[in-house]
Design an enzyme around this catalytic site. Structure first.
Site, mmCIF file in Angstrom:
data_model
loop_
_atom_site.group_PDB
_atom_site.id
_atom_site.type_symbol
_atom_site.label_atom_id
_atom_site.label_comp_id
_atom_site.label_asym_id
_atom_site.label_seq_id
_atom_site.Cartn_x
_atom_site.Cartn_y
_atom_site.Cartn_z
ATOM 1 N N ASP A 1 -2.526 -0.614 5.673
ATOM 2 C CA ASP A 1 -2.934 -0.077 6.993
ATOM 3 C C ASP A 1 -4.571 -0.289 7.205
ATOM 4 O OD1 ASP A 1 -2.886 2.126 5.166
ATOM 5 O OD2 ASP A 1 -3.439 3.328 6.866
ATOM 6 N N ASP B 1 -0.525 4.980 0.845
ATOM 7 C CA ASP B 1 -0.654 6.101 1.990
ATOM 8 C C ASP B 1 -0.918 5.097 3.265
ATOM 9 O OD1 ASP B 1 -1.117 7.913 -0.009
ATOM 10 O OD2 ASP B 1 -3.307 7.381 -0.375
ATOM 11 N N ASP C 1 0.836 -1.185 -0.126
ATOM 12 C CA ASP C 1 -0.039 0.201 -0.080
ATOM 13 C C ASP C 1 0.999 1.233 0.069
ATOM 14 O OD1 ASP C 1 -2.129 1.786 0.442
ATOM 15 O OD2 ASP C 1 -1.970 1.551 2.573
#
Lengths: 171, 171
Positions: free
Chosen positions: B130, B10, B8
């Protein structure tokens, strides 16, 4: 669960041959006979390919392939449609491609758009693409959309379609 | 064949909490205590979230998560790495994200970048993210990168990591 269809942009929804031809005409005054391009990749077929493909608004102003709006709307009601476009090589194209889809195919949501480098990591049951290099890695049903560059190719594992009406007839 | 790791952007490579905090400070003079944001999504944590996330250069100037450059380089030599970022909701972010990767992670090629809406159609063996909403659909090994919004979550099917050093230790 609905089957997932991966739909290519350039050469399936966006008429990039017409766009290149139009720009070539404006640049050099040359009228390009599409049949003379059979068997050639876009980069081989158009003398100013590199310049035009990287120019502002190339993708944003591309014409729509005939009947693709109605055809994609049909697919979008019957299947889980993902638009999968090789685009990260051309960072300026990314926003243009999303805006172009929003304009011409407003029923396609941002959740359905994938802009990638290569397509071999995208899951799907059916793939519609004009480039055999994308279909070759695919494990599901392969639909080859006719474009000048692939006209001489014989791909036994693909179903060739010439128009969006052909797609509707088989899907 | 090398295993494929989906990484990922961000919250794993790009420190968006720091970026939001910096912009919030500039806008309102408010110093935000990160611990006070535990359990809140970015959109709930930052009063001017919508304005800032859609502002020019938000992603282009985001700070890099500590040790992510060395960590991703390590992964890139050992695994087939794909950077997978939810981005098509924010068309202006698309080019910024590619340019940001080119600047900070120049060893990542355009072929390795996927900008999408949802991540549930991307193939991989390991996913580092996240956001549990992305990991929930994933069938491989799930690695949850700690960020304030997920701090109170207990996910038995995920391995939680707090730093890039933790990632290197387990992969």
């Amino acid at each position: 669960m609905m089957k997932q269809v991966l739909v290519d942009m350039d050469g399936v929804l966006a008429d990039v041959y017409s766009q290149f031809s139009r720009l070539e005409l404006g640049e050099t005054g040359t009228v390009i006979d599409i049949e003379s391009l059979y068997g050639k990749l876009e980069s081989e077929a158009f003398p100013n390919y590199e310049k035009h493909v990287r120019s502002t608004n190339f993708f944003r102003t591309a014409p729509v392939i005939p009947d693709s709006v109605g055809g994609l709307k049909y697919l979008n009601e019957k299947y889980n449609v993902l638009i999968v476009s090789s685009a990260t090589e051309f960072p300026d194209s990314l926003k243009e491609k999303v805006e172009w889809l929003n304009e011409h195919f407003p029923f396609i949501k941002w959740q359905q758009i994938i802009l990638c480098g290569t397509k071999n990591s995208i899951k799907g049951d059916i793939m519609i693409d004009d480039h055999p290099k994308n279909l070759d890695y695919f494990e599901g049903k392969k639909i080859l959309f006719s474009q000048p560059h692939n006209m001489y190719m014989v791909k036994d594992d693909c179903t060739r379609v010439n128009t969006w009406q052909d797609i509707i007839n088989i899907l």
